[in-house]
Design a protein around this motif. Structure first.
Motif, PDB file in Angstrom:
ATOM      1  N   THR A  68       0.837  -1.192   0.090  1.00 20.22           N
ATOM      2  CA  THR A  68       0.029  -0.040  -0.025  1.00 20.22           C
ATOM      3  C   THR A  68       0.736   1.308  -0.169  1.00 20.22           C
ATOM      4  OG1 THR A  68      -0.190  -0.053   2.472  1.00 20.22           O
ATOM      5  CG2 THR A  68      -2.068  -0.993   1.036  1.00 20.22           C
ATOM      6  N   VAL A  69       2.026   1.131   0.536  1.00 22.19           N
ATOM      7  CA  VAL A  69       3.011   2.357   0.573  1.00 22.19           C
ATOM      8  C   VAL A  69       3.794   2.335  -0.950  1.00 22.19           C
ATOM      9  CG1 VAL A  69       5.001   3.170   1.629  1.00 22.19           C
ATOM     10  CG2 VAL A  69       3.235   2.360   2.748  1.00 22.19           C
ATOM     11  N   VAL A  70       4.462   1.248  -1.383  1.00 24.90           N
ATOM     12  CA  VAL A  70       5.151   0.954  -2.406  1.00 24.90           C
ATOM     13  C   VAL A  70       4.497   1.321  -3.786  1.00 24.90           C
ATOM     14  CG1 VAL A  70       6.811  -0.680  -3.718  1.00 24.90           C
ATOM     15  CG2 VAL A  70       6.971  -0.487  -1.353  1.00 24.90           C
ATOM     16  N   GLN A  71       3.428   0.591  -4.094  1.00 29.76           N
ATOM     17  CA  GLN A  71       2.800   0.883  -5.338  1.00 29.76           C
ATOM     18  C   GLN A  71       2.276   2.188  -5.941  1.00 29.76           C
ATOM     19  OE1 GLN A  71       3.378  -1.579  -7.267  1.00 29.76           O
ATOM     20  NE2 GLN A  71       1.530  -2.812  -7.395  1.00 29.76           N
ATOM     21  N   PRO A  72       1.663   3.076  -4.881  1.00 29.45           N
ATOM     22  CA  PRO A  72       1.479   4.376  -5.124  1.00 29.45           C
ATOM     23  C   PRO A  72       2.802   5.295  -5.506  1.00 29.45           C
ATOM     24  CG  PRO A  72       0.287   3.807  -3.059  1.00 29.45           C
ATOM     25  CD  PRO A  72       1.255   2.724  -3.581  1.00 29.45           C
ATOM     26  N   MET A  73       3.983   4.874  -5.048  1.00 22.00           N
ATOM     27  CA  MET A  73       5.269   5.646  -5.266  1.00 22.00           C
ATOM     28  C   MET A  73       5.594   5.087  -6.867  1.00 22.00           C
ATOM     29  SD  MET A  73       6.252   7.208  -2.742  1.00 22.00           S
ATOM     30  CE  MET A  73       4.232   7.498  -2.413  1.00 22.00           C
ATOM     31  N   GLY A  74       5.163   3.919  -7.254  1.00 26.02           N
ATOM     32  CA  GLY A  74       5.512   3.388  -8.614  1.00 26.02           C
ATOM     33  C   GLY A  74       4.643   4.318  -9.598  1.00 26.02           C
ATOM     34  N   VAL A  75       3.271   4.626  -9.175  1.00 29.29           N
ATOM     35  CA  VAL A  75       2.481   5.165 -10.089  1.00 29.29           C
ATOM     36  C   VAL A  75       3.131   6.816 -10.467  1.00 29.29           C
ATOM     37  CG1 VAL A  75       0.259   6.405 -10.532  1.00 29.29           C
ATOM     38  CG2 VAL A  75       0.345   3.995  -9.325  1.00 29.29           C
ATOM     39  N   ALA A  76       4.177   7.040  -9.498  1.00 29.92           N
ATOM     40  CA  ALA A  76       4.717   8.535  -9.818  1.00 29.92           C
ATOM     41  C   ALA A  76       5.234   8.471 -10.929  1.00 29.92           C
ATOM     42  CB  ALA A  76       5.414   8.728  -8.683  1.00 29.92           C
ATOM     43  N   SER A  77       6.076   7.563 -11.525  1.00 30.10           N
ATOM     44  CA  SER A  77       6.829   7.697 -12.867  1.00 30.10           C
ATOM     45  C   SER A  77       5.914   8.488 -13.921  1.00 30.10           C
ATOM     46  CB  SER A  77       6.971   5.963 -13.217  1.00 30.10           C
ATOM     47  OG  SER A  77       5.867   5.492 -13.717  1.00 30.10           O
ATOM     48  N   LEU A  78       4.571   8.416 -14.081  1.00 33.25           N
ATOM     49  CA  LEU A  78       3.796   9.005 -14.914  1.00 33.25           C
ATOM     50  C   LEU A  78       4.200  10.604 -14.698  1.00 33.25           C
ATOM     51  CD1 LEU A  78       1.724   9.600 -17.297  1.00 33.25           C
ATOM     52  CD2 LEU A  78       0.043   9.298 -15.721  1.00 33.25           C
ATOM     53  N   LEU A  79       4.359  11.076 -13.481  1.00 34.79           N
ATOM     54  CA  LEU A  79       4.368  12.774 -13.429  1.00 34.79           C
ATOM     55  C   LEU A  79       5.846  12.779 -13.564  1.00 34.79           C
ATOM     56  CD1 LEU A  79       2.399  12.964  -9.963  1.00 34.79           C
ATOM     57  CD2 LEU A  79       1.659  13.336 -12.379  1.00 34.79           C
ATOM     58  N   PHE A  80       6.652  12.040 -13.340  1.00 39.05           N
ATOM     59  CA  PHE A  80       8.081  12.327 -13.715  1.00 39.05           C
ATOM     60  C   PHE A  80       8.472  12.099 -15.112  1.00 39.05           C
ATOM     61  CE2 PHE A  80       9.379  10.099  -9.211  1.00 39.05           C
ATOM     62  CZ  PHE A  80       9.270  11.474  -8.823  1.00 39.05           C
TER      63      PHE A  80
END
Length: 267
Positions: A68-80
């Motif tokens: 629940t902590v790691v997966q949302p961080m992975g989605v940040a790749s779109l914003l980067f």
């Protein structure tokens, strides 16, 4: 450890975004980018190395912290990825692009967090593997065919969605192998959807609408894996109105990206 896992996952997302942007820069504007052509381009290879590094960091993060902590961080790749890709093409991302990407990311985070965790090991029978490959293959061919008559933004989205379906199938088969569903020809089958997905993704990147193609990939890959998990492995699906709202956000964000993401070719 949870904070460390979040930081590692965030750095992994940055590596993944950088790799995707580099590969899109090399593929953009190419009529039919072949893997043999792209493999001779150092920047494209560097992008692949960056993507592998991002994936490795994501695995490390999963070993240190909760999903629940790691997966949302992975989605940040779109914003980067959008600012990096824009910089490579010599421009700045617009507010509308970033806002649309934010909608996609918010919806995708909601969908990822709402998927129930699977319990126990994964077993995929030989018939299940054949069904997996057949469904993924038919879906990807239909999406590829649809891209032939679509607008440029629609073509980028459909080709990337085709790649996402194939990557989702690859992830499902990999899970089965890791959990012990062992058969020698499973290993032979594994590279087939992965390589086809890579080809489809480079064709999506070649169209030039990076935001649309990357967002479509980010959405389709995990959702396809979830769908295959439910179809072939009996895993639960999220229920209620919240997943529908999250899916609507991702759809709205992708549609907005299709309207705002500019056509870009490699200089």
């Amino acid at each position: 450890m949870t904070v460390l896992a979040a930081v590692i996952a965030l750095v992994g997302s940055l590596f993944f975004a950088l790799g995707a942007a580099l590969q899109q820069f090399e593929a953009a504007g190419t009529a039919k980018p072949t893997l043999l052509t792209l493999l001779r381009r150092p920047r494209w290879l560097l992008g692949g190395l960056s993507i592998l590094s991002g994936g490795g960091l994501h695995i490390v993060a999963l070993g240190l912290g909760p999903l629940t902590v790691v997966q949302p961080m992975g989605v940040a790749s779109l914003l980067f990825a959008l600012p990096i890709a824009a910089a490579l093409h010599g421009r700045r991302p617009t507010r509308k692009e970033l806002s649309a990407a934010g909608l996609v990311a918010a919806g995708l985070i909601g969908l990822v967090l709402l998927v129930p965790e699977s319990e126990g090991p994964t077993y995929l029978s030989p018939n299940g593997v054949l069904t997996l490959l057949a469904v993924a293959g038919i879906a990807s061919v239909l999406l590829w065919a649809g891209s032939k008559i679509a607008s440029p933004a629609g073509r980028a989205a459909l080709l990337a969605t085709s790649a996402g379906v194939l990557y989702g199938a690859t992830a499902t088969l990999m899970r089965a192998l890791v959990d012990g569903s062992w058969n020698w020809w499973y290993l032979l089958a594994l590279p087939v959807p992965a390589l086809l997905a890579l080809v489809m993704l480079q064709r999506a990147y070649a169209v030039g609408h990076f935001g649309v193609s990357f967002a479509s990939l980010q959405i389709t890959d995990p959702l396809t894996a979830v769908a295959f998990g439910a179809l072939l492995l009996g895993e639960p699906l999220p229920s209620g109105l919240v997943p529908i709202a999250a899916a609507a956000l991702t759809a709205a964000g992708t549609f907005a990206l299709a309207r705002t993401s500019p056509m870009e070719a490699r200089h």
